[in-house]
Design a protein around this motif. Structure first.
Motif, short mmCIF file in Angstrom:
data_model
loop_
_atom_site.label_atom_id
_atom_site.label_comp_id
_atom_site.label_asym_id
_atom_site.label_seq_id
_atom_site.Cartn_x
_atom_site.Cartn_y
_atom_site.Cartn_z
N ALA A 1 0.81 -1.21 0.00
CA ALA A 1 0.00 0.00 0.00
C ALA A 1 0.84 1.27 0.00
CB ALA A 1 -0.94 -0.01 1.21
N GLY A 2 2.07 1.20 0.49
CA GLY A 2 2.90 2.40 0.55
C GLY A 2 3.76 2.63 -0.68
N THR A 3 3.61 1.81 -1.72
CA THR A 3 4.42 1.91 -2.93
C THR A 3 3.55 2.25 -4.13
OG1 THR A 3 6.06 0.33 -2.11
CG2 THR A 3 5.97 0.66 -4.50
N ALA A 4 4.04 3.13 -4.98
CA ALA A 4 3.39 3.43 -6.25
C ALA A 4 4.37 3.14 -7.39
CB ALA A 4 2.93 4.88 -6.31
N ILE A 5 3.89 2.47 -8.42
CA ILE A 5 4.67 2.20 -9.62
C ILE A 5 4.22 3.18 -10.70
CG2 ILE A 5 5.26 0.50 -11.39
CD1 ILE A 5 4.45 -1.69 -9.37
N VAL A 6 5.14 3.99 -11.20
CA VAL A 6 4.85 4.92 -12.29
C VAL A 6 5.27 4.25 -13.60
CG1 VAL A 6 5.26 7.21 -13.26
CG2 VAL A 6 5.18 6.90 -10.78
N VAL A 7 4.32 4.10 -14.51
CA VAL A 7 4.55 3.38 -15.76
C VAL A 7 4.80 4.38 -16.88
CG1 VAL A 7 3.54 1.81 -17.46
CG2 VAL A 7 3.14 1.43 -15.02
N VAL B 1 6.17 11.31 -11.08
CA VAL B 1 6.74 10.79 -9.83
C VAL B 1 6.44 11.75 -8.68
CG1 VAL B 1 8.92 10.31 -8.65
CG2 VAL B 1 8.53 9.42 -10.96
N ALA B 2 6.61 13.05 -8.92
CA ALA B 2 6.32 14.01 -7.86
C ALA B 2 4.84 14.01 -7.50
CB ALA B 2 6.75 15.41 -8.31
N TRP B 3 3.99 13.80 -8.49
CA TRP B 3 2.56 13.70 -8.22
C TRP B 3 2.28 12.51 -7.31
CZ3 TRP B 3 -1.46 11.00 -11.66
CH2 TRP B 3 -2.76 11.29 -11.21
N ALA B 4 2.88 11.36 -7.62
CA ALA B 4 2.68 10.18 -6.78
C ALA B 4 3.13 10.45 -5.34
CB ALA B 4 3.43 8.99 -7.38
N ARG B 5 4.25 11.13 -5.18
CA ARG B 5 4.72 11.43 -3.82
C ARG B 5 3.75 12.39 -3.12
NH1 ARG B 5 9.32 9.03 -2.75
NH2 ARG B 5 10.78 8.56 -4.45
N SER B 6 3.17 13.33 -3.88
CA SER B 6 2.23 14.27 -3.26
C SER B 6 0.96 13.58 -2.80
CB SER B 6 1.88 15.39 -4.24
OG SER B 6 0.96 14.96 -5.23
N LEU B 7 0.67 12.40 -3.36
CA LEU B 7 -0.50 11.63 -2.94
C LEU B 7 -0.24 10.82 -1.67
CD1 LEU B 7 -1.64 10.35 -6.45
CD2 LEU B 7 -2.66 12.19 -5.11
N GLY B 8 1.01 10.82 -1.20
CA GLY B 8 1.32 10.21 0.09
C GLY B 8 2.05 8.89 0.04
N TYR B 9 2.44 8.41 -1.15
CA TYR B 9 3.16 7.14 -1.23
C TYR B 9 4.57 7.30 -0.69
CZ TYR B 9 -0.77 5.62 -4.03
OH TYR B 9 -2.04 5.31 -4.45
N ARG B 10 4.98 6.37 0.17
CA ARG B 10 6.32 6.45 0.77
C ARG B 10 7.40 6.06 -0.23
NH1 ARG B 10 3.25 3.80 4.44
NH2 ARG B 10 4.22 1.80 3.93
N ARG B 11 7.11 5.08 -1.07
CA ARG B 11 8.06 4.65 -2.11
C ARG B 11 7.42 4.86 -3.47
NH1 ARG B 11 9.17 -0.10 -3.15
NH2 ARG B 11 11.36 0.05 -3.70
N VAL B 12 8.18 5.43 -4.39
CA VAL B 12 7.73 5.59 -5.77
C VAL B 12 8.80 5.00 -6.67
CG1 VAL B 12 7.03 7.19 -7.58
CG2 VAL B 12 6.41 7.66 -5.21
N VAL B 13 8.40 4.06 -7.51
CA VAL B 13 9.32 3.36 -8.39
C VAL B 13 8.84 3.54 -9.82
CG1 VAL B 13 9.97 1.71 -6.60
CG2 VAL B 13 8.06 1.18 -8.13
#
Length: 304
Positions: free
Chosen positions: A21-27, A82-94
């Motif tokens: 839940a704390g990770t977002a994958i940017v495709v 990637v910055a958008w994903a971090r602004s949504l609260g994900y601790r890890r963005v890959v």
């Protein structure tokens, strides 16, 4: 809709995640792809079993604005996502990129990563002094929370310039920590620019470099291509790889890729610390990546 960090209008989506839940994958899709292409949507669906997924269309593709620079300024679009994903609260963005997107995730990991940023740490840290306040003030558009990053995310990733003239790509932002990736996977990526050794790549060069080809791209492939040559030529994927460590790096390539033969992934893997998967029977990029491979890819990105 994720906009490029230099202001190019973007189009993107967030898919809620699976076990991590704390990770977002940017495709990052390939050339002529977009967030609405079936292969990109399938990849996002399978990857979402492992983590949340952010998909977007590069500039000049699908419903995004601007013109494609075929992997050059697209690094700003990825940085904004990637910055958008971090602004949504994900601790890890890959990040996971396919073909052109593979070259973009490699350059992004190098140019916004720890090894490169550390070279400019004093000015880098000073420029980031207000970053905490800016992040706290950032908010996703209340009307379309799934489809727009903040203006703050775009500004942090590209509107300000690096403070040193000897950087390979001086238009990158000085304040880039929110744009970094925690792990990177490049699928079917080229190792070097201007490769014309296969018939598909010769056709692609015709589409990109000829006026008639660009018309085919616009009306036949829904891809609007910038008419000017690169100036300066961006950092090549193989030159980016040594700058990525210590960020974990995975290179994935099919042994039946009709665009880039196996010397490309082997050259990338030899250039710096990485893991290499050579996939038997696989063709090119997201269209050829099966669900089993995408599942392994998602699991690797979560673990890395």
């Amino acid at each position: 809709m994720p906009d490029g960090a230099d202001g190019a209008d973007g189009d993107g989506e967030r898919r809620p995640g699976g076990v991590a839940a704390g990770t977002a994958i940017v495709v990052a899709h390939g050339f002529t792809g977009s967030v609405d292409r079936p292969a990109v949507r399938r990849a996002a669906r399978v990857l979402s079993r492992s983590a949340a997924v952010v998909t977007f269309s590069f500039r000049g593709h699908g419903r995004s604005g601007g013109l494609s620079t075929v992997g050059d300024r697209e690094v700003l679009d990825l940085a904004a996502a990637v910055a958008w994903a971090r602004s949504l609260g994900y601790r890890r963005v890959v990040t996971a990129g396919f073909s052109m997107g593979g070259s973009v995730v490699l350059r992004h990991a190098a140019l916004y990563g720890a090894a490169y940023g550390a070279r400019y740490e004093p000015a880098y840290g000073a420029a980031n002094a207000g970053g905490a306040r800016e992040r706290a003030a950032a908010a996703v558009d209340a009307d379309t929370p799934e489809r727009r990053p903040t203006v703050g995310a775009r500004r942090r990733c590209g509107e300000r310039r690096w403070p040193h003239a000897d950087t390979p790509e001086p238009w990158l932002a000085a304040d880039a920590r929110d744009c970094r990736t925690d792990a990177v996977a490049a699928v079917s990526a080229p190792a070097r620019w201007y490769y014309r050794g296969t018939a598909p790549m010769r056709r692609l060069h015709w589409v990109v470099t000829r006026p008639v080809g660009r018309l085919v791209g616009r009306y036949g492939l829904r891809t609007r291509i910038h008419p000017r040559d690169w100036d300066p030529v961006p950092l090549s994927p193989v030159a980016a790889v040594p700058l990525i460590a210590p960020t974990p790096l995975l290179i994935v390539h099919g042994d039946r890729d009709p665009y880039f033969p196996l010397d490309h992934p082997r050259m990338l893997a030899a250039a710096g610390p990485s893991e290499l998967w050579l996939e038997p029977g696989m063709g090119h990029a997201e269209n050829a990546a099966g669900d089993a491979l995408l599942g392994r890819l998602g699991d690797w990105l979560v673990r890395a």
